[in-house]
Design an enzyme around this catalytic site. Structure first.
Site, short mmCIF file in Angstrom:
data_model
loop_
_atom_site.label_atom_id
_atom_site.label_comp_id
_atom_site.label_asym_id
_atom_site.label_seq_id
_atom_site.Cartn_x
_atom_site.Cartn_y
_atom_site.Cartn_z
N ARG A 112 -0.81 -8.70 13.67
CA ARG A 112 -1.38 -7.75 12.71
C ARG A 112 -1.97 -8.48 11.51
O ARG A 112 -3.05 -8.12 11.03
CB ARG A 112 -0.31 -6.74 12.26
CG ARG A 112 0.08 -5.77 13.36
CD ARG A 112 1.26 -4.88 13.00
NE ARG A 112 1.03 -4.14 11.77
CZ ARG A 112 1.96 -3.94 10.85
NH1 ARG A 112 3.17 -4.43 10.98
NH2 ARG A 112 1.67 -3.24 9.78
N ARG A 118 11.34 -1.15 11.72
CA ARG A 118 10.04 -0.77 12.28
C ARG A 118 9.63 -1.74 13.39
O ARG A 118 9.63 -2.95 13.20
CB ARG A 118 8.96 -0.75 11.19
CG ARG A 118 8.92 0.54 10.44
CD ARG A 118 7.92 0.59 9.34
NE ARG A 118 6.60 0.04 9.63
CZ ARG A 118 5.61 0.09 8.77
NH1 ARG A 118 5.75 0.66 7.59
NH2 ARG A 118 4.43 -0.43 9.08
N ARG A 149 11.39 -5.75 5.00
CA ARG A 149 11.17 -4.36 5.42
C ARG A 149 11.69 -4.13 6.84
O ARG A 149 12.29 -3.11 7.13
CB ARG A 149 9.67 -4.03 5.33
CG ARG A 149 9.36 -2.58 5.66
CD ARG A 149 7.92 -2.24 5.38
NE ARG A 149 7.03 -2.79 6.39
CZ ARG A 149 5.70 -2.74 6.32
NH1 ARG A 149 5.10 -2.18 5.28
NH2 ARG A 149 4.96 -3.26 7.27
N ARG A 154 -10.54 0.10 8.99
CA ARG A 154 -10.24 -1.28 9.37
C ARG A 154 -11.45 -2.03 9.90
O ARG A 154 -11.38 -3.22 10.15
CB ARG A 154 -9.13 -1.30 10.44
CG ARG A 154 -7.79 -0.87 9.90
CD ARG A 154 -6.75 -0.95 11.01
NE ARG A 154 -5.49 -0.43 10.57
CZ ARG A 154 -4.43 -1.16 10.31
NH1 ARG A 154 -4.49 -2.46 10.43
NH2 ARG A 154 -3.32 -0.60 9.91
N LYS A 162 0.82 -1.22 0.00
CA LYS A 162 0.00 0.00 0.00
C LYS A 162 0.85 1.26 0.00
O LYS A 162 0.59 2.18 -0.77
CB LYS A 162 -0.95 0.01 1.20
CG LYS A 162 -1.95 -1.13 1.21
CD LYS A 162 -2.88 -1.08 2.40
CE LYS A 162 -2.21 -1.13 3.74
NZ LYS A 162 -1.58 -2.39 4.10
#
Length: 189
Positions: free
Chosen positions: A145, A134, A128, A89, A14
């Site tokens: 998640r 992160r 990532r 969401r 995204k």
């Protein structure tokens, strides 16, 4: 206003695709994840609450998310439109977004869901995490998640499908090919 929701699980692409869409269509990108990270980085009271929730792999309550999103929209009164990334969401969030945009004389033009299987998601997010570090990409939090997306968030899609606003795009492949498919959907509006 040309408003779109870019939908997909963590790691679907995204953010990557939003950057390209912003450039092509001059839309404002609103990522709830980016908003949360900015508040966390600034250690605002809201950021401290969000940090604790994200650290546990939980979703931020609707009222906090919606308030932050509305604030961002209001900061850009002359925008050609928005790409909402990571929001809504839940169906109540989708309804709240519809009501808010309607109060501004606008609406969601379309919802584009990036389809990516769980194996690919896990691979992408591991990469990532190595590149960015992160906190929300750590394996234990990531699994929560992804599970949250497939058990709860995905139920927003029928809400938009009932409004005939849902399009699905294969999110696996070359970035430019996926972008071409996304652009083809947006160009219909």
């Amino acid at each position: 206003m040309l408003n779109f929701v870019l939908f997909g699980p963590p790691g679907a692409g995204k953010g990557t695709q939003s950057e390209k869409l912003i450039e092509k269509y001059q839309l404002i990108h609103i990522s709830t994840g980016d908003l949360f990270r900015a508040h966390i980085k600034n250690q605002s009271p809201l950021g401290q609450r969000v940090s604790a929730l994200i650290a546990e792999g939980q979703l931020v309550p609707d009222e906090i998310t919606i308030a932050m999103l509305e604030e961002e929209v209001d900061k850009n009164p002359g925008a050609k439109g928005f790409i909402f990334d990571g929001f809504p969401r839940t169906v109540p969030q989708a309804q709240a977004l519809d009501e808010f945009l309607e109060s501004k004389g606008s609406s969601i033009a379309g919802v584009i869901a990036l389809d990516v299987d769980q194996e690919e998601l896990t691979k992408r997010i591991a990469q990532r995490q190595l590149e960015t570090g992160r906190v929300d990409d750590q394996a234990d939090k990531l699994q929560k998640r992804i599970e949250e997306y497939f058990s709860k968030t995905i139920h927003v899609l029928p809400y938009y499908e009932a409004q005939q606003k849902l399009s699905k795009v294969n999110g696996i492949g070359k970035i430019d090919d996926i972008f071409a498919d996304l652009s083809a959907v947006i160009d219909k509006y």
